[in-house]
Design a protein around this motif. Structure first.
Motif, PDB file in Angstrom:
ATOM      1  N   THR A  17       0.414  -1.004  -0.094  1.00 27.55           N
ATOM      2  CA  THR A  17       0.180  -0.468  -0.151  1.00 27.55           C
ATOM      3  C   THR A  17       0.864   1.280   0.096  1.00 27.55           C
ATOM      4  O   THR A  17       0.770   2.656  -1.017  1.00 27.55           O
ATOM      5  N   HIS A  18       1.883   1.726   0.542  1.00 27.23           N
ATOM      6  CA  HIS A  18       2.682   2.756   0.515  1.00 27.23           C
ATOM      7  C   HIS A  18       3.390   2.784  -0.377  1.00 27.23           C
ATOM      8  O   HIS A  18       3.375   3.968  -0.813  1.00 27.23           O
ATOM      9  N   VAL A  19       3.682   1.927  -0.897  1.00 24.51           N
ATOM     10  CA  VAL A  19       4.566   1.666  -2.701  1.00 24.51           C
ATOM     11  C   VAL A  19       3.663   2.658  -3.906  1.00 24.51           C
ATOM     12  O   VAL A  19       3.640   2.604  -4.594  1.00 24.51           O
ATOM     13  N   GLY A  20       2.557   1.961  -2.893  1.00 23.98           N
ATOM     14  CA  GLY A  20       1.636   1.933  -4.729  1.00 23.98           C
ATOM     15  C   GLY A  20       0.082   2.952  -4.787  1.00 23.98           C
ATOM     16  O   GLY A  20       0.086   2.945  -6.100  1.00 23.98           O
ATOM     17  N   HIS A  21       0.592   3.564  -3.727  1.00 22.08           N
ATOM     18  CA  HIS A  21      -1.156   3.790  -3.688  1.00 22.08           C
ATOM     19  C   HIS A  21      -0.664   5.560  -2.447  1.00 22.08           C
ATOM     20  O   HIS A  21       0.182   5.204  -2.221  1.00 22.08           O
ATOM     21  N   MET A  73      14.281   7.258   3.079  1.00 20.64           N
ATOM     22  CA  MET A  73      16.133   7.710   3.106  1.00 20.64           C
ATOM     23  C   MET A  73      16.422   8.197   4.104  1.00 20.64           C
ATOM     24  O   MET A  73      17.440   7.313   4.212  1.00 20.64           O
ATOM     25  N   GLU A  74      15.635   8.386   4.795  1.00 20.29           N
ATOM     26  CA  GLU A  74      16.299   9.288   6.113  1.00 20.29           C
ATOM     27  C   GLU A  74      16.018   8.150   7.090  1.00 20.29           C
ATOM     28  O   GLU A  74      17.361   7.619   7.863  1.00 20.29           O
ATOM     29  N   ASN A  75      15.391   7.416   7.044  1.00 19.77           N
ATOM     30  CA  ASN A  75      15.370   5.691   7.940  1.00 19.77           C
ATOM     31  C   ASN A  75      16.480   5.392   7.335  1.00 19.77           C
ATOM     32  O   ASN A  75      16.889   4.642   8.089  1.00 19.77           O
ATOM     33  N   GLY A  76      16.594   5.288   6.495  1.00 21.31           N
ATOM     34  CA  GLY A  76      18.026   4.261   6.490  1.00 21.31           C
ATOM     35  C   GLY A  76      18.940   4.527   6.452  1.00 21.31           C
ATOM     36  O   GLY A  76      19.883   3.925   6.468  1.00 21.31           O
ATOM     37  N   ARG A  77      19.223   5.770   6.241  1.00 22.01           N
ATOM     38  CA  ARG A  77      20.491   6.405   7.098  1.00 22.01           C
ATOM     39  C   ARG A  77      20.863   6.226   8.242  1.00 22.01           C
ATOM     40  O   ARG A  77      21.359   6.035   8.731  1.00 22.01           O
ATOM     41  N   LEU A  78      19.437   6.577   8.676  1.00 20.17           N
ATOM     42  CA  LEU A  78      19.600   5.896  10.348  1.00 20.17           C
ATOM     43  C   LEU A  78      19.827   4.484  10.950  1.00 20.17           C
ATOM     44  O   LEU A  78      19.030   4.224  11.786  1.00 20.17           O
ATOM     45  N   LEU A  79      19.766   4.144   9.884  1.00 18.34           N
ATOM     46  CA  LEU A  79      20.331   2.413   9.850  1.00 18.34           C
ATOM     47  C   LEU A  79      18.535   1.722  10.326  1.00 18.34           C
ATOM     48  O   LEU A  79      18.472   0.473  11.213  1.00 18.34           O
ATOM     49  N   GLY A  80      17.472   2.188  10.166  1.00 16.68           N
ATOM     50  CA  GLY A  80      15.826   2.409  10.702  1.00 16.68           C
ATOM     51  C   GLY A  80      15.655   1.992  11.703  1.00 16.68           C
ATOM     52  O   GLY A  80      14.365   1.664  12.241  1.00 16.68           O
ATOM     53  N   ASP A 114      -0.154   4.467  16.071  1.00 17.33           N
ATOM     54  CA  ASP A 114       0.237   3.122  15.840  1.00 17.33           C
ATOM     55  C   ASP A 114       1.265   2.636  15.204  1.00 17.33           C
ATOM     56  O   ASP A 114       1.627   1.209  15.534  1.00 17.33           O
ATOM     57  N   ALA A 115       2.199   3.363  14.180  1.00 20.21           N
ATOM     58  CA  ALA A 115       3.353   2.944  14.486  1.00 20.21           C
ATOM     59  C   ALA A 115       4.015   3.197  15.508  1.00 20.21           C
ATOM     60  O   ALA A 115       5.252   1.451  15.126  1.00 20.21           O
ATOM     61  N   VAL A 124       5.700   4.989  10.851  1.00 19.67           N
ATOM     62  CA  VAL A 124       6.383   5.995  10.461  1.00 19.67           C
ATOM     63  C   VAL A 124       6.510   7.212   9.863  1.00 19.67           C
ATOM     64  O   VAL A 124       6.768   8.902   9.348  1.00 19.67           O
ATOM     65  N   VAL A 125       6.831   6.080   8.985  1.00 17.14           N
ATOM     66  CA  VAL A 125       7.495   7.397   7.533  1.00 17.14           C
ATOM     67  C   VAL A 125       6.031   8.101   6.837  1.00 17.14           C
ATOM     68  O   VAL A 125       5.880   9.376   7.089  1.00 17.14           O
ATOM     69  N   GLU A 126       4.849   7.024   6.742  1.00 16.85           N
ATOM     70  CA  GLU A 126       3.475   7.648   6.510  1.00 16.85           C
ATOM     71  C   GLU A 126       3.196   8.834   7.647  1.00 16.85           C
ATOM     72  O   GLU A 126       2.653  10.142   7.124  1.00 16.85           O
ATOM     73  N   SER A 127       3.054   8.171   9.185  1.00 17.89           N
ATOM     74  CA  SER A 127       3.168   9.695   9.628  1.00 17.89           C
ATOM     75  C   SER A 127       3.994  10.938   9.195  1.00 17.89           C
ATOM     76  O   SER A 127       3.142  11.548   9.786  1.00 17.89           O
ATOM     77  N   LEU A 128       4.885  11.263   9.292  1.00 18.40           N
ATOM     78  CA  LEU A 128       5.990  12.427   8.512  1.00 18.40           C
ATOM     79  C   LEU A 128       5.477  12.903   7.604  1.00 18.40           C
ATOM     80  O   LEU A 128       5.913  14.021   7.218  1.00 18.40           O
TER      81      LEU A 128
END
Length: 375
Positions: A17-21, A73-80, A114-115, A124-128
């Motif tokens: 859902t996150h990727v496609g919508h 990308m920021e989440n990846g930079r912070l190693l998840g 919920d995250a 978390v990403v979607e909330s931001l």
């Protein structure tokens, strides 16, 4: 094993859902994302319901994919480490995004809580993303107003403030085209009304947060189940979100324990409650509409409340197809479990909803049921 499969399936569907919508759809509603916890028996169901958005956000929708990519990308930079990601942006010294949690009728707030419950980096990403896209300048102006940094002349509990709001003539005649939080701009664009709301935001007694959470929880349920005329049950769509906001506040306060923005979180939720009450035309609240709900002793449990839902086959029928109703029942359960001594009050409210709910009111539709509006 079943719980592991359920969670794995949830994560897979959420990622797709996150990727496609988009989070905001072309008809200006939020994307419905059902979130199944490990099992209904242990944790319940969390569902995000659609909320109509101001037309201004049409301009911002084209940026939401860019926000998604950026925060991913920021989440990846912070190693998840998604919690660090959220805190670094929400509580930043420069332009903290925490005030954006209360735009879009609080949907970013609910996504974030919920995250945290689900430990989901995607949410978390979607909330931001929603915090950025749903940003409301007027709400930021209210919650960051210099007046709130000064001591209030008097500090009052929520119900005492509502007793004043109910009869405040300065808030009359604002909702000229009918009820609905989606028309909140009629209040926020009126400087006099905005200052009245600011005063009532400032008056909230925030000295004892555990006590205040209990008070906000009770008030949210009264507005949900006790604002209709006797023998004419009606349940307001926007007021039904208030118990969920209080649940979200409780979760976030536990995560922000050492943050100076704890008070901003509390005032943000209080502001949503205030604005919801005024936009829904300040209905009369009658606690007896809940206390008069008869529930057999053997049914005073959450297992009994959800028994009918669990007895259905895989395809859900009837009222349980309504995402907002399910979310509301889950929030009542969370509040009842958290507040122990008052659990019977939340159980009565849940049974009242199950027995009397037919559809939501308060959306400004023709011939919809009316709350007990003071003439």
């Amino acid at each position: 094993m079943g719980q592991q499969v359920s969670r794995s399936m949830f994560d897979n569907l959420l990622t797709k859902t996150h990727v496609g919508h988009a989070l905001l759809q072309p008809d200006e509603t939020h994307n419905d994302i059902p979130i199944w916890r490990d099992s209904w028996e242990t944790n319940g169901l969390s569902i995000f319901a659609p909320v109509t958005k101001p037309s201004l956000l049409i301009l911002l929708r084209s940026f939401q994919r860019a926000y998604m990519d950026y925060f991913s990308m920021e989440n990846g930079r912070l190693l998840g480490n998604s919690k660090s990601l959220a805190l670094s942006y929400l509580l930043s010294d420069n332009n903290p995004m925490i005030y954006g949690l209360f735009g879009g009728f609080g949907q970013p707030l609910v996504y974030l809580s919920d995250a945290i419950e689900l430990q989901s980096a995607v949410l978390v990403v979607e909330s931001l993303v929603l915090t950025a896209v749903d940003w409301s300048g007027p709400i930021f102006d209210l919650l960051s107003h210099p007046q709130l940094s000064t001591p209030a002349q008097e500090s009052l509990p929520p119900e005492a403030i509502f007793a004043r709001v109910a009869y405040d003539g300065r808030l009359g005649g604002l909702m000229k085209s009918g009820p609905g939080y989606h028309k909140v701009s009629q209040i926020l664009s009126n400087e006099n009304a905005k200052m009245v709301i600011l005063d009532y935001t400032h008056q909230l007694d925030i000295r004892n947060l555990p006590r205040l959470l209990n008070q906000l929880a009770r008030l949210s349920v009264l507005l949900l189940c006790g604002a209709h005329k006797a023998d004419q049950p009606a349940f307001d769509y926007y007021l039904s979100s208030l118990p969920t906001f209080v649940c979200s506040l409780k979760i976030l306060l536990e995560s922000f324990q050492d943050s100076p923005y704890k008070v901003a979180l509390v005032r943000g939720v209080w502001l949503l409650i205030l604005l919801s009450y005024v936009t829904q035309l300040r209905p009369i609240v009658d606690p007896s509409l809940i206390s008069a709900t008869e529930v057999a002793r053997e049914d005073l449990s959450w297992e009994s409340v959800f028994a009918e839902f669990h007895s259905q086959p895989e395809v859900v029928f009837g009222k349980y197809r309504d995402a907002q109703l399910l979310r509301c029942l889950r929030s009542l359960q969370q509040l009842g479990n958290a507040l122990g001594a008052d659990e019977a009050f939340y159980l009565q409210a849940a049974w009242k909803l199950i027995r009397q709910w037919k559809r939501w009111t308060g959306l400004g539709h023709d011939r919809e049921e009316l709350l007990n509006i003071r003439l």
